[in-house]
Scaffold this active site. Structure first.
Site, PDB file in Angstrom:
ATOM      1  N   SER A 192      46.582  65.473  55.465  1.00  0.00           N
ATOM      2  CA  SER A 192      47.730  64.487  55.319  1.00  0.00           C
ATOM      3  C   SER A 192      47.205  62.977  54.802  1.00  0.00           C
ATOM      4  O   SER A 192      47.867  62.115  54.410  1.00  0.00           O
ATOM      5  CB  SER A 192      48.794  64.519  56.512  1.00  0.00           C
ATOM      6  OG  SER A 192      48.171  64.121  57.505  1.00  0.00           O
TER       7      SER A 192
ATOM      8  N   LYS B 216      46.259  54.286  57.913  1.00  0.00           N
ATOM      9  CA  LYS B 216      47.121  55.442  57.519  1.00  0.00           C
ATOM     10  C   LYS B 216      48.645  54.743  57.907  1.00  0.00           C
ATOM     11  O   LYS B 216      48.729  54.293  59.082  1.00  0.00           O
ATOM     12  CB  LYS B 216      46.666  56.655  58.299  1.00  0.00           C
ATOM     13  CG  LYS B 216      47.522  57.863  57.744  1.00  0.00           C
ATOM     14  CD  LYS B 216      47.136  59.166  58.597  1.00  0.00           C
ATOM     15  CE  LYS B 216      48.099  60.343  57.836  1.00  0.00           C
ATOM     16  NZ  LYS B 216      47.334  61.367  58.609  1.00  0.00           N
TER      17      LYS B 216
ATOM     18  N   SER C 176      43.623  67.019  59.163  1.00  0.00           N
ATOM     19  CA  SER C 176      44.115  65.799  58.003  1.00  0.00           C
ATOM     20  C   SER C 176      43.250  64.845  57.587  1.00  0.00           C
ATOM     21  O   SER C 176      43.721  64.039  56.845  1.00  0.00           O
ATOM     22  CB  SER C 176      45.588  65.383  58.713  1.00  0.00           C
ATOM     23  OG  SER C 176      46.619  66.035  58.261  1.00  0.00           O
TER      24      SER C 176
END
Lengths: 480, 472
Positions: free
Chosen positions: A151, A76, A175
């Site tokens: 996210s 990420k 997330s």
């Protein structure tokens, strides 16, 4: 094109050990698939670096006990990888090159995994659709018109689309687990402190936790084995050493499971509940003991999250000021430099949260909101711990609905918080929680959430793996 | 005398003498090239987290102990949020709600009258960058960013500038001797702010802060100036506003920096990246047992040895010299202190050195003190050889020989001269032996002449009498 990456991890490993394939083959396949499917899963690809590293590993003997050797992984874009851009999907860090590796990245590199690139996400992890990204939003591989969740949307897409068998996400209020649910993959938010946060760009420090996102439960536990390590650079990290796969395959007969009434109340869509209830029925049949329970303060998690996460975020994001790194828009006065840089550099949602967070911490508000929230958070944690005195684990749907249409959250910022009302408790209490696919609704996957007391990951994997095996869903994203 | 009563509170920031910074493993060193002692944590890079330097916590325990503070056994850190370029994260990690020390006092002695200056609280926090303003630009030196500090805040219980000065001198002495800090105001490792208000009623007046005053003496001057300035304004009927001023030592004036905005909002909240710090009674006790001997014990020793109060205080204030003295067990403290505070201090100041950076070994110093006591050398002699003594790896006897102060060393050489004088002045020797005491003076004169004035008169005199008496 080869499809080695679609094989399970043991099969890939065997091929590598027996020299049937090379690490370079896996890396090329990953880049090929990313290129073939325009899903915007990545913000930055490290084609040159990954291929170079693959060639180095090709020269080495494949260690027989290390199943993750040479396996591609996506990170990420809020986790630092040295010499790669780390944008947090924000304009303000659009050209920021990391000068160090996050502690988890060091561990991943040490294990011989190959970092393919940095995945798309909501800006600074603020959002639950990945649409607040400064870059083109990632696309749900199951249905191009639906959001991939967030996210950690890009990380989820990369695994669901078969680009990389593994990815790392971060979870502040769901997330990892919500996008895992929306993409039909497995996502674990470990116990707070299991995985070092050093090198994770902080959103809400007391809630943030890095975790593995994978195709199945076993592989998830394998990756957690690599990244769960005490780190002296993170004072909130714990000294733990255990094999997270150790309970996988064991029977769940007699396991005591609590289902909070709130998790099966009207806050959840009926079709989601229907799928969930089927799983519960199956587990009962297999000998699990399941009770419905009330948990004090369980309905307050979203409110607490708004106060605590935004308060902390307003402080954590203060460092992006145009002075030392990142976007810097020179103006005549210092104040104008700050204003211009941050006004232009941050997106709307981030600015909104910084404003709310600053307000919450201002003067008397700190007492009314923030300190009060910390108290209730403590009470909430205790009420969950009270449940754990009598139950091994807690079950519920991961999200109240399946992936929804793109662009519908924009006018209603509160709506995106509602996505996460079932998963924020784990962050508030620091508990581990995992989402595992539990079924399909109108062609879209939906996950079940397994939560447990601190440090109960192995037990969660045991139940998760059991559910996975019994349901035998064999999910395959259809837009590919 | 004015009918306005001063009310003074003092805030002191002291840099802790740790090896590393408060929240990162960077070196805590003063005077290095700019931006060489800093890492990604000090620079506030995204993704970095603080660690806690326990050496700093232990030094803060020492400080709290010598300031007679109560010590908190469970504390946390807080974030103080404000934007400024010298504040890398745009928040400073401090202890807003749970200062490590509280309710303490420092006892001062104002000409025999003792008074306790009350300490409200003492907390640990990180230092900011150093801003260097040059023309249009401001440069930032991150070497100071994250250096551990303690801030010590008194209650507004100080009534005069003299009390303030006595408090600061005592505070500095206590912290210096506890090994907490160098307390060098000129290098910024001790920084003093004073809050001053005046009033002729029971209610307190408007508080005005004077920041970063450059020396303890200047704190006194700044307070006196400020009180007078405020009184003049009030008598003109002006209403004072809360403001921050600085003291200009050249002008002996305080100068306005900024008017305080009402309710500075630092949005404090507990630092989530650092867990609660728990101090066990055992640990506190252990740290306290390691605090070096306090200055009052040394001062008593000096006074007992006959050193004046003034010189005793000078030695205490110059901790290096006092520490140096601690290395000797049997030495004439009075002679030693005169030597240290006189020519040696002058030499050290001139050359900007610490006594520990010179070649003055304990052996050499002991020898020097002995020779001075025995008048083997004079103070004038010492002035001639001090550079060699401090800078060369050779012993005192050799230095003296090299400089031609040889007579003092060797009785035989003195005796040689005496015998020569006796042989050349038979008549005068006869007079002396016949009872003419004045003849001795003549003979001594001859000895001095013969030796070109380089013999020690006392030794020569003693030896001359001895030699002559042997002839009786």
């Amino acid at each position: 094109m080869n499809n080695y990456l679609d094989l399970d991890i043991k099969s890939i490993h065997e091929l590598l050990v027996n020299k049937k394939i090379k690490v370079s083959d896996l890396v090329s396949e990953a880049f090929q698939k990313i290129d073939d499917n325009k899903l915007n899963a990545f913000i930055t690809l490290d084609i040159e670096g990954a291929k170079k590293r693959a060639l180095e590993l090709d020269e080495m003997e494949v260690p027989k006990e290390n199943l993750l050797f040479g396996i591609p992984i996506a990170i990420k874009d809020n986790i630092m990888v040295k010499d790669l851009r780390c944008t947090c999907a924000s304009h303000i860090l659009e050209n920021f090159i990391s000068i160090y590796d996050a502690s988890v990245v060091e561990l991943i590199k040490d294990a011989g995994m190959i970092i393919i690139g940095k995945t798309n996400m909501d800006e600074f992890a603020m959002g639950s659709t990945s649409e607040t990204s400064y870059f083109k939003a990632p696309i749900n591989p199951w249905n191009k018109n639906k959001v991939p969740g967030g996210s950690s949307g890009g990380s989820a897409v990369s695994v669901a689309a078969g680009f990389t068998p593994f990815s790392l996400g971060s979870d502040t209020g769901g997330s990892i687990r919500q996008p895992a649910s929306f993409n039909g993959i497995v996502g674990m938010k470990p116990t707070y402190g299991r995985v070092s946060r050093f090198g994770l760009v902080a959103f809400a420090s007391s809630l943030d936790q890095i975790g593995p996102m994978t195709r199945n439960v076993y592989e998830n536990a394998l990756l957690l084995n690599i990244i769960a390590k005490h780190d002296p650079k993170d004072l909130t990290s714990f000294e733990t050493k255990e094999d997270f796969t150790r309970l996988i395959g064991q029977d769940i007969k007699g396991m005591k499971i609590a289902v909070p009434n709130y998790f099966v109340s009207s806050v959840v869509d009926d079709d989601v509940l229907e799928v969930f209830n089927k799983v519960i029925a199956m587990l009962k049949e297999k000998g699990a003991i399941i009770d419905y329970v009330d948990v004090n303060h369980i309905d307050k998690a979203a409110t607490l999250y708004q106060i605590i996460a935004m308060g902390e975020a307003s402080s954590n994001l203060a460092r992006f000021d145009g002075i030392r790194y990142g976007l810097s828009l020179k103006e005549d006065t210092l104040e104008d430099l700050y204003k211009k840089t941050r006004t232009v550099g941050f997106g709307t949602e981030v600015k909104r949260r910084i404003m709310v967070g600053s307000y919450i911490l201002s003067g008397e508000n700190a007492k009314i909101y923030y300190n009060k929230a910390l108290q209730i958070r403590d009470d909430l944690k205790k009420s969950f711990e009270h449940i754990y005195e009598n139950y091994d684990l807690i079950l519920g749907p991961t999200s109240s609905r399946v992936a929804y249409d793109v662009n519908i959250n924009h006018d209603d910022p509160l709506r995106s918080f509602m996505d996460d009302i079932l998963v924020m408790h784990a962050n508030m209490g620091g508990f581990p929680s995992m989402s595992v696919p539990m079924g399909m609704i109108s062609g879209l996957p939906i996950g079940i959430q397994i939560m447990g007391p601190a440090f109960s990951e192995a037990r969660i994997y045991q139940l998760g793996s059991f559910i996975e095996k019994e349901l035998n869903l064999n999910l395959k994203a259809r837009e590919l | 005398m004015s009918n306005y009563q001063k009310t003074i509170g003092i805030e002191v920031h002291v840099e802790l003498k740790t090896k590393e910074k408060l929240f990162s493993p960077s070196s805590n060193l003063y005077g290095n090239l700019a931006n060489t002692n800093c890492n990604i944590i000090d620079l506030g890079y995204p993704g970095t987290l603080p660690t806690l330097n326990h050496e700093a916590v232990d030094l803060a325990i020492r400080a709290a102990t010598v300031l007679n503070c109560k010590i908190r056994t469970k504390m946390h850190f807080d974030r103080k949020n404000y934007f400024y370029p010298d504040n890398p994260k745009n928040f400073q990690i401090t202890e807003e709600r749970t200062p490590i020390g509280y309710d303490g006092y420092v006892e001062i002695d104002d000409d025999g009258e003792k008074k306790k200056i009350e300490i409200l609280e003492m907390h640990i926090e990180e230092d900011t960058c150093k801003s260097i303003h040059s023309k249009e630009r401001t440069l930032l030196d991150f070497n100071r960013a994250g250096v551990p500090l303690v801030e010590i805040v008194t209650k507004p219980c100080i009534k005069t500038s003299r009390e303030a000065v006595l408090y600061l001198e005592k505070l500095r002495e206590l912290l210096l001797y506890a090994g907490v800090s160098d307390c060098k105001i000129e290098e910024g490792s001790m920084r003093c702010d004073a809050n001053i208000s005046i009033s002729n009623t029971k209610e307190l007046g408007t508080k005005i802060e004077v920041k970063n005053i450059g020396s303890i003496t200047n704190v006194g001057l700044a307070i006196d100036y400020e009180a007078l300035r405020q009184e003049e304004l009030i008598s003109k009927g002006e209403k004072l506003k809360e403001e921050t001023r600085r003291y200009d030592a050249k002008l002996n004036k305080t100068i306005l920096m900024r008017v305080k905005e009402t309710g500075n909002d630092y949005r404090y909240f507990p630092e989530p990246d650092i867990p609660y710090v728990i101090l066990t009674p055992e640990h506190i006790k252990k740290v306290q047992s390691e605090i070096p001997v306090l200055p009052s014990i040394r001062r008593d020793k000096y006074l007992k040895a006959g050193i004046s109060l003034l010189n005793s205080n000078k030695l205490i204030a110059n901790k290096d010299l006092s520490d140096y003295l601690e290395e000797f067990e049997n030495i004439n403290l009075k002679t030693a202190s005169n030597l240290l505070l006189g020519d040696i201090s002058a030499y050290l100041n001139k050359n900007n050195k610490s006594i520990f950076e010179t070649k003055l070994t304990t052996h050499k110093f002991e020898d020097l003190v002995k020779k001075l006591d025995e008048k083997v050398i004079s103070n004038k002699n010492f002035k001639d050889i001090i550079n060699d003594v401090m800078e060369k790896d050779i012993d005192i006897d050799t230095i003296m020989k090299d400089k031609g102060i040889l007579n003092l060393v060797d009785d035989n050489q003195v005796l040689e001269i005496i015998n020569k004088v006796i042989a050349e002045n038979e008549k005068v020797v006869g007079d002396y032996l016949g009872g003419n005491e004045r003849s001795l003076k003549f003979l001594m004169g001859q000895v001095m002449k013969e030796s070109h004035g380089s013999v020690n008169p006392k030794i020569a005199n003693d030896l001359l009498i001895k030699t002559l008496d042997a002839k009786k």
